[in-house]
Design a protein around this motif. Structure first.
Motif, PDB file in Angstrom:
ATOM      1  N   ALA A  74       0.805  -1.213   0.000  1.00 29.60           N
ATOM      2  CA  ALA A  74       0.000   0.000   0.000  1.00 29.60           C
ATOM      3  C   ALA A  74       0.840   1.265   0.000  1.00 29.60           C
ATOM      4  O   ALA A  74       0.416   2.288  -0.490  1.00 29.60           O
ATOM      5  N   TYR A  75       2.025   1.183   0.568  1.00 29.13           N
ATOM      6  CA  TYR A  75       2.786   2.407   0.708  1.00 29.13           C
ATOM      7  C   TYR A  75       3.905   2.534  -0.317  1.00 29.13           C
ATOM      8  O   TYR A  75       4.645   3.482  -0.299  1.00 29.13           O
ATOM      9  N   THR A  76       4.052   1.548  -1.154  1.00 28.81           N
ATOM     10  CA  THR A  76       5.094   1.673  -2.159  1.00 28.81           C
ATOM     11  C   THR A  76       4.610   2.614  -3.254  1.00 28.81           C
ATOM     12  O   THR A  76       3.427   2.885  -3.387  1.00 28.81           O
ATOM     13  N   THR A  88      -9.524  10.494   7.032  1.00 28.49           N
ATOM     14  CA  THR A  88      -9.165  10.120   8.408  1.00 28.49           C
ATOM     15  C   THR A  88      -7.706  10.472   8.708  1.00 28.49           C
ATOM     16  O   THR A  88      -7.362  10.759   9.845  1.00 28.49           O
ATOM     17  N   HIS A  89      -6.826  10.409   7.688  1.00 29.03           N
ATOM     18  CA  HIS A  89      -5.424  10.812   7.868  1.00 29.03           C
ATOM     19  C   HIS A  89      -4.756  10.922   6.506  1.00 29.03           C
ATOM     20  O   HIS A  89      -5.404  10.739   5.485  1.00 29.03           O
ATOM     21  N   HIS A  90      -3.445  11.227   6.503  1.00 31.67           N
ATOM     22  CA  HIS A  90      -2.787  11.649   5.254  1.00 31.67           C
ATOM     23  C   HIS A  90      -2.278  10.532   4.355  1.00 31.67           C
ATOM     24  O   HIS A  90      -1.800  10.802   3.263  1.00 31.67           O
ATOM     25  N   HIS A  91      -2.333   9.283   4.782  1.00 31.08           N
ATOM     26  CA  HIS A  91      -1.725   8.206   3.977  1.00 31.08           C
ATOM     27  C   HIS A  91      -2.424   8.017   2.622  1.00 31.08           C
ATOM     28  O   HIS A  91      -3.640   8.167   2.515  1.00 31.08           O
ATOM     29  N   ALA A  92      -1.614   7.628   1.642  1.00 32.88           N
ATOM     30  CA  ALA A  92      -2.085   7.565   0.254  1.00 32.88           C
ATOM     31  C   ALA A  92      -3.178   6.526   0.028  1.00 32.88           C
ATOM     32  O   ALA A  92      -3.923   6.616  -0.953  1.00 32.88           O
ATOM     33  N   ASP A  93      -3.279   5.532   0.929  1.00 35.02           N
ATOM     34  CA  ASP A  93      -4.348   4.537   0.752  1.00 35.02           C
ATOM     35  C   ASP A  93      -5.677   5.021   1.343  1.00 35.02           C
ATOM     36  O   ASP A  93      -6.683   4.318   1.264  1.00 35.02           O
ATOM     37  N   HIS A  94      -5.672   6.231   1.936  1.00 35.22           N
ATOM     38  CA  HIS A  94      -6.906   6.823   2.485  1.00 35.22           C
ATOM     39  C   HIS A  94      -7.240   8.160   1.839  1.00 35.22           C
ATOM     40  O   HIS A  94      -8.400   8.547   1.783  1.00 35.22           O
ATOM     41  N   SER A  95      -6.201   8.887   1.398  1.00 36.63           N
ATOM     42  CA  SER A  95      -6.394  10.231   0.848  1.00 36.63           C
ATOM     43  C   SER A  95      -5.865  10.371  -0.578  1.00 36.63           C
ATOM     44  O   SER A  95      -5.870  11.477  -1.127  1.00 36.63           O
ATOM     45  N   GLY A 140      -1.763   8.711  17.570  1.00 32.33           N
ATOM     46  CA  GLY A 140      -1.857   7.252  17.570  1.00 32.33           C
ATOM     47  C   GLY A 140      -1.128   6.723  16.353  1.00 32.33           C
ATOM     48  O   GLY A 140       0.102   6.669  16.304  1.00 32.33           O
ATOM     49  N   HIS A 141      -1.878   6.382  15.313  1.00 31.05           N
ATOM     50  CA  HIS A 141      -1.298   5.927  14.047  1.00 31.05           C
ATOM     51  C   HIS A 141      -0.448   7.038  13.423  1.00 31.05           C
ATOM     52  O   HIS A 141       0.629   6.791  12.889  1.00 31.05           O
ATOM     53  N   THR A 142      -0.961   8.293  13.507  1.00 28.70           N
ATOM     54  CA  THR A 142      -0.222   9.491  13.069  1.00 28.70           C
ATOM     55  C   THR A 142      -0.515  10.594  14.098  1.00 28.70           C
ATOM     56  O   THR A 142      -1.093  10.309  15.141  1.00 28.70           O
ATOM     57  N   GLY A 193     -10.565   5.186  11.020  1.00 28.28           N
ATOM     58  CA  GLY A 193      -9.317   5.316  10.270  1.00 28.28           C
ATOM     59  C   GLY A 193      -8.376   4.217  10.733  1.00 28.28           C
ATOM     60  O   GLY A 193      -8.824   3.177  11.228  1.00 28.28           O
ATOM     61  N   ASP A 194      -7.073   4.450  10.639  1.00 27.73           N
ATOM     62  CA  ASP A 194      -6.116   3.397  10.997  1.00 27.73           C
ATOM     63  C   ASP A 194      -5.790   3.349  12.486  1.00 27.73           C
ATOM     64  O   ASP A 194      -4.855   2.661  12.894  1.00 27.73           O
ATOM     65  N   LEU A 195      -6.584   4.058  13.317  1.00 26.49           N
ATOM     66  CA  LEU A 195      -6.460   3.850  14.767  1.00 26.49           C
ATOM     67  C   LEU A 195      -6.901   2.432  15.110  1.00 26.49           C
ATOM     68  O   LEU A 195      -6.577   1.902  16.162  1.00 26.49           O
TER      69      LEU A 195
HETATM   70 ZN   LIG Z   1      -2.599   4.777   7.510  1.00 29.62          ZN
END
Ligand SMILES: [Zn+2]
Length: 286
Positions: free
Chosen positions: A22-24, A93-100, A162-164, A181-183
């Motif tokens: 997911a993060y690559t 929910t937060h800044h990660h590319a798999d959510h935003s 938490g997660h971020t 979110g990823d909490l």
């Molecule tokens: Zn995340």
């Protein structure tokens, strides 16, 4: 090792593998997405990236998260399969590319909201290898905000790190449902220290969320659960923190702690949690 443990371990491994992919920089081609009804007027879209919530009102749709850019068309198609209402608002929910990651495609037609920290994390490119066209929210909040549409309310609340350092918990008061979110995601917490995450604060943040009046939980990744499921997850975060603190304070080296994370928690060597969370754990739990 009994069967339940095996299933749980393989679930964890799958999640970790999934998050690694997911993060690559080049995520795998968009997999098929599925839409599930959660409650009356509330759906989740699962598959690829984080779980998306779709709240249908008589004046438009409020959506939580938008997966990767590549998921834009499949998300629009899934929303159309449950309502003819247009998507009016997205809360990240937060800044990660798999959510935003989908923000870049939705921004021209949809109002996007996030915590101020989630916005800053996108602007400051806090996620290593995030796509270059990550698009931040136009509207931010620090403590709490609500969207009122078609007689319905969605509340977004920041309970702490938490997660971020920018995770919003989303509350649908009329449905007694939250999106964490990823909490809450997978079986083992991914602490994004470079993105401001904290293992020490994580349980306090979830304790804040637990005070809301809800019975249904949409996690960032994984299956819909209930309040007891979230409490169990919170207690597992605490167990991890206690275990890690014991090791760090006993003077174990990072390599020794890594061994424990591998054997007891299924964290693969060189995996994202090892890279993002382990150095921060060594530092935070001194
Ligand atoms: Zn995340």
């Amino acid at each position: 090792m009994n069967r339940t443990t095996l299933v749980r371990l393989s679930g964890a491994a799958l999640f970790l593998l999934g998050s690694w992919a997911a993060y690559t920089q080049n995520p795998p081609p968009a997999g098929p997405l599925t839409v599930n009804k959660v409650k009356d007027g509330l759906y989740e879209i699962v598959g690829d990236g984080g779980n998306v919530a779709v709240y249908v009102t008589g004046e438009g749709v409020i959506m939580i998260d938008d997966k990767y850019e590549q998921d834009y068309a499949p998300i629009v198609e899934k929303v159309k399969s449950v309502t003819s209402q247009p998507i009016k608002y997205i809360i990240n929910t937060h800044h990660h590319a798999d959510h935003s990651g989908g923000n870049v495609k939705f921004a021209p037609t949809v109002e996007i909201i996030s915590t101020a920290n989630a916005r800053a994390n996108i602007v400051e490119k806090k996620q290593p290898n995030a796509p270059a066209d990550m698009t931040p929210a136009r509207i931010t909040f620090t403590d709490e905000t609500s969207v009122f549409l078609g007689g319905k309310e969605v509340r977004a609340k920041y309970f702490g790190r938490g997660h971020t350092n920018g995770d919003a918990v989303i509350y649908f008061p009329a449905l007694k449902t939250i999106h964490t979110g990823d909490l809450m995601a997978g079986t083992s917490p991914l602490i994004d220290y470079p993105g401001g995450g904290s293992l020490v604060e994580w349980t306090k943040t979830l304790d804040g969320a637990m005070k809301l009046d809800f019975d249904t939980v949409i996690p960032g990744h994984g299956n819909v659960t209930d309040k007891a499921g979230l409490l169990k997850y919170r207690d597992n975060v605490e167990k991890l923190r206690t275990r890690m603190q014991g090791l760090v304070r006993a003077g174990k080296t990072q390599a020794e702690v890594a061994q424990v994370l591998q054997s007891e928690y299924g964290w693969a060597p060189d995996s994202l949690p090892m890279k993002w969370s382990l150095p921060g754990i060594m530092n935070e739990l001194k």
